[in-house]
Design a protein around this motif. Structure first.
Motif, PDB file in Angstrom:
ATOM      1  N   LEU A  99       9.123  20.828  -1.687  1.00  0.00           N
ATOM      2  CA  LEU A  99       8.162  20.035  -2.075  1.00  0.00           C
ATOM      3  C   LEU A  99       7.974  20.346  -3.775  1.00  0.00           C
ATOM      4  O   LEU A  99       7.898  21.741  -3.945  1.00  0.00           O
ATOM      5  N   LEU A 100       8.383  19.622  -4.766  1.00  0.00           N
ATOM      6  CA  LEU A 100       8.065  19.950  -6.160  1.00  0.00           C
ATOM      7  C   LEU A 100       6.836  19.209  -6.475  1.00  0.00           C
ATOM      8  O   LEU A 100       6.374  18.222  -6.015  1.00  0.00           O
ATOM      9  N   GLU A 101       6.406  19.989  -7.702  1.00  0.00           N
ATOM     10  CA  GLU A 101       4.898  19.452  -8.383  1.00  0.00           C
ATOM     11  C   GLU A 101       5.074  18.119  -8.528  1.00  0.00           C
ATOM     12  O   GLU A 101       3.903  17.435  -8.191  1.00  0.00           O
ATOM     13  N   LYS A 102       5.884  17.393  -9.029  1.00  0.00           N
ATOM     14  CA  LYS A 102       5.797  16.294  -9.755  1.00  0.00           C
ATOM     15  C   LYS A 102       6.071  15.050  -8.448  1.00  0.00           C
ATOM     16  O   LYS A 102       5.829  13.843  -8.671  1.00  0.00           O
ATOM     17  N   MET A 103       6.310  15.474  -7.264  1.00  0.00           N
ATOM     18  CA  MET A 103       6.586  14.803  -6.134  1.00  0.00           C
ATOM     19  C   MET A 103       5.022  14.278  -5.700  1.00  0.00           C
ATOM     20  O   MET A 103       5.044  13.252  -4.950  1.00  0.00           O
ATOM     21  N   LEU A 104       3.998  14.850  -5.864  1.00  0.00           N
ATOM     22  CA  LEU A 104       2.722  14.556  -5.213  1.00  0.00           C
ATOM     23  C   LEU A 104       1.782  14.062  -6.374  1.00  0.00           C
ATOM     24  O   LEU A 104       1.733  14.195  -7.305  1.00  0.00           O
ATOM     25  N   LEU A 105       1.154  12.867  -5.795  1.00  0.00           N
ATOM     26  CA  LEU A 105       0.257  11.988  -6.350  1.00  0.00           C
ATOM     27  C   LEU A 105      -1.101  11.980  -5.692  1.00  0.00           C
ATOM     28  O   LEU A 105      -1.199  12.503  -4.730  1.00  0.00           O
ATOM     29  N   ALA A 106      -2.097  11.727  -6.439  1.00  0.00           N
ATOM     30  CA  ALA A 106      -3.400  11.861  -6.162  1.00  0.00           C
ATOM     31  C   ALA A 106      -3.636  10.481  -5.168  1.00  0.00           C
ATOM     32  O   ALA A 106      -2.958   9.384  -5.135  1.00  0.00           O
ATOM     33  N   ASP A 107      -4.741  10.756  -4.361  1.00  0.00           N
ATOM     34  CA  ASP A 107      -5.333   9.759  -3.539  1.00  0.00           C
ATOM     35  C   ASP A 107      -5.426   8.334  -4.183  1.00  0.00           C
ATOM     36  O   ASP A 107      -6.125   8.420  -5.570  1.00  0.00           O
ATOM     37  N   GLY A 108      -4.931   7.382  -3.587  1.00  0.00           N
ATOM     38  CA  GLY A 108      -5.266   5.933  -4.225  1.00  0.00           C
ATOM     39  C   GLY A 108      -4.125   5.566  -5.066  1.00  0.00           C
ATOM     40  O   GLY A 108      -4.384   4.743  -5.752  1.00  0.00           O
ATOM     41  N   ALA A 109      -3.136   6.522  -5.275  1.00  0.00           N
ATOM     42  CA  ALA A 109      -1.897   6.282  -6.303  1.00  0.00           C
ATOM     43  C   ALA A 109      -1.615   4.782  -6.272  1.00  0.00           C
ATOM     44  O   ALA A 109      -1.406   4.386  -5.077  1.00  0.00           O
ATOM     45  N   ASP A 110      -0.877   4.041  -7.219  1.00  0.00           N
ATOM     46  CA  ASP A 110      -0.142   2.933  -7.363  1.00  0.00           C
ATOM     47  C   ASP A 110       1.111   3.401  -7.468  1.00  0.00           C
ATOM     48  O   ASP A 110       1.464   4.247  -8.475  1.00  0.00           O
ATOM     49  N   VAL A 111       1.915   2.990  -6.587  1.00  0.00           N
ATOM     50  CA  VAL A 111       3.494   3.397  -6.722  1.00  0.00           C
ATOM     51  C   VAL A 111       4.389   2.105  -6.458  1.00  0.00           C
ATOM     52  O   VAL A 111       4.278   1.324  -5.729  1.00  0.00           O
ATOM     53  N   PRO A 112       5.344   2.418  -7.151  1.00  0.00           N
ATOM     54  CA  PRO A 112       6.290   1.098  -7.173  1.00  0.00           C
ATOM     55  C   PRO A 112       6.924   1.170  -5.695  1.00  0.00           C
ATOM     56  O   PRO A 112       7.429   2.158  -5.021  1.00  0.00           O
ATOM     57  N   ALA A 113       6.975  -0.314  -5.002  1.00  0.00           N
ATOM     58  CA  ALA A 113       7.493  -0.391  -3.811  1.00  0.00           C
ATOM     59  C   ALA A 113       9.243   0.197  -3.561  1.00  0.00           C
ATOM     60  O   ALA A 113       9.581   0.455  -2.640  1.00  0.00           O
ATOM     61  N   ASP A 114       9.685   0.192  -4.794  1.00  0.00           N
ATOM     62  CA  ASP A 114      10.976   0.447  -4.693  1.00  0.00           C
ATOM     63  C   ASP A 114      11.361   1.794  -5.342  1.00  0.00           C
ATOM     64  O   ASP A 114      12.078   2.208  -6.175  1.00  0.00           O
ATOM     65  N   PHE A 115      10.305   2.734  -4.920  1.00  0.00           N
ATOM     66  CA  PHE A 115      10.477   4.145  -5.597  1.00  0.00           C
ATOM     67  C   PHE A 115      11.650   4.915  -5.050  1.00  0.00           C
ATOM     68  O   PHE A 115      11.936   6.050  -5.776  1.00  0.00           O
ATOM     69  N   GLY A 116      12.482   4.384  -4.321  1.00  0.00           N
ATOM     70  CA  GLY A 116      13.647   5.081  -3.798  1.00  0.00           C
ATOM     71  C   GLY A 116      14.746   4.372  -3.524  1.00  0.00           C
ATOM     72  O   GLY A 116      14.631   2.829  -3.424  1.00  0.00           O
ATOM     73  N   ALA A 117      15.845   4.836  -3.227  1.00  0.00           N
ATOM     74  CA  ALA A 117      17.147   4.019  -2.644  1.00  0.00           C
ATOM     75  C   ALA A 117      16.631   3.323  -1.496  1.00  0.00           C
ATOM     76  O   ALA A 117      17.276   2.177  -1.284  1.00  0.00           O
ATOM     77  N   ARG A 118      16.162   4.027  -0.587  1.00  0.00           N
ATOM     78  CA  ARG A 118      15.662   3.366   0.692  1.00  0.00           C
ATOM     79  C   ARG A 118      14.511   3.951   1.090  1.00  0.00           C
ATOM     80  O   ARG A 118      14.096   4.918   1.922  1.00  0.00           O
ATOM     81  N   PRO A 119      13.307   3.547   0.238  1.00  0.00           N
ATOM     82  CA  PRO A 119      11.829   3.881   0.611  1.00  0.00           C
ATOM     83  C   PRO A 119      11.143   3.685   1.846  1.00  0.00           C
ATOM     84  O   PRO A 119      11.575   2.642   2.369  1.00  0.00           O
ATOM     85  N   VAL A 120      10.473   4.630   2.363  1.00  0.00           N
ATOM     86  CA  VAL A 120       9.518   4.360   3.583  1.00  0.00           C
ATOM     87  C   VAL A 120       8.377   5.026   3.278  1.00  0.00           C
ATOM     88  O   VAL A 120       8.153   5.961   2.340  1.00  0.00           O
ATOM     89  N   PHE A 121       7.226   4.849   3.943  1.00  0.00           N
ATOM     90  CA  PHE A 121       6.219   5.651   3.898  1.00  0.00           C
ATOM     91  C   PHE A 121       5.962   6.120   5.412  1.00  0.00           C
ATOM     92  O   PHE A 121       6.259   5.338   6.368  1.00  0.00           O
ATOM     93  N   GLU A 122       5.239   7.185   5.504  1.00  0.00           N
ATOM     94  CA  GLU A 122       4.642   7.868   6.717  1.00  0.00           C
ATOM     95  C   GLU A 122       3.548   8.597   6.710  1.00  0.00           C
ATOM     96  O   GLU A 122       3.066   8.957   5.762  1.00  0.00           O
TER      97      GLU A 122
END
Length: 286
Positions: A99-122
């Protein structure tokens, strides 16, 4: 752009089909993976019989290129933390990412739905290391004594490898176990008691959308039968690589639910019923 990257992958030898002997992926090949990461394009042609040793070497090279003075290593993640998933990908234990520092976002963050090549959430969970005695922990209570916080966490991995391509445990390791982003909730102080350890295994994790509709659920036992088992595994695996955990290091323990695809307009909340205060963490996709 997609056609260009496919050509780059082949000319850079990303398929590795011509290698007489397996070896640590070259810096050129790792640079090609980086270009796919940056462009958010799925990778094709990765060698499916890459050894775990060479995959770990490639992951180290990848992380070295991602790391910088303002994007330092802040922790580690465990992946493939259920027996069924390990069998699916041909391994007998979890795999480790960074894990790198810039990977981590604050609670309630707005994130682009296409944040990756094959993005998922878990739905995930993190813990904060209190001291290096964690490497000597033999029991769950030993582990808890070496932790300061448990932290609600929605991981936002990037599966990266194109659909239909062969995927193995070593390939997952090579791409840093899909580490891309994650949303961090408010930490809960650890109580080094049998009751707190039992709550971690028995807690119910519920994923809901903005309308309160349940999207998925699981229990603490979904991760290696107990989340603290994942902490022990990470500490032991890191020590084998001569990496010592330090106070403040973060450990991401694995997914309680199946990976789910984001979509624009979706808001997701994960609730941890059974932990003190039934904490939550949320993300909005745009």
């Amino acid at each position: 752009m997609r056609t260009f990257l496919c050509v780059v992958a082949l000319t850079a030898g990303l398929s590795w089909q011509g290698d007489a002997l397996a070896a640590c992926p070259s810096h050129e090949r790792i640079n090609t993976i980086l270009r796919f990461l940056e462009s958010r394009e799925p990778i094709r042609g990765l060698r499916a019989d890459l050894s775990m040793q060479d995959a770990e070497c490639g992951r180290r090279r990848l992380v070295e290129k991602l790391e910088s003075s303002d994007n330092r290593i802040v922790g580690y993640k465990a992946g493939l933390t259920s027996k069924a998933v390990q069998e699916r990908f041909g391994v007998s234990s979890p795999v480790r990412g960074v894990l790198l520092e810039k990977m981590l976002l604050a609670d309630g963050a707005d994130v682009p739905a296409d944040f990756g090549a094959r993005p998922v959430f878990e739905a995930n969970l993190m813990v904060v290391v209190q001291d290096a005695a964690i490497h000597k922990a033999k029991t769950h209570l030993d582990v808890l004594r070496s932790l300061s916080l448990v932290v609600p966490f929605i991981e936002l991995p990037d599966l990266l490898i194109a659909e239909g391509e062969p995927v193995t445990g070593p390939l997952i390791t090579l791409i840093n176990v899909g580490a891309r982003l994650g949303v961090v909730g408010k930490g809960i102080p650890v109580e080094p008691t049998a009751r707190f350890a039992a709550a971690l295994a028995a807690m119910r994790i519920i994923v809901t959308d903005q309308g309160g509709r349940a999207l998925a659920s699981g229990t603490g036992a979904a991760i290696l039968d107990h989340p603290l088992n994942a902490v022990q595994w990470l500490a032991q695996d890191l020590e084998k690589s001569r990496i010592r955990l330090r106070p403040g290091d973060l450990l991401s323990l694995g997914s309680f639910t199946q990976p789910m695809p984001p979509r624009p307009g979706l808001s997701v909340t994960v609730r941890y019923e059974g932990l003190p205060g039934d904490p939550t963490v949320s993300v909005r996709f745009k």
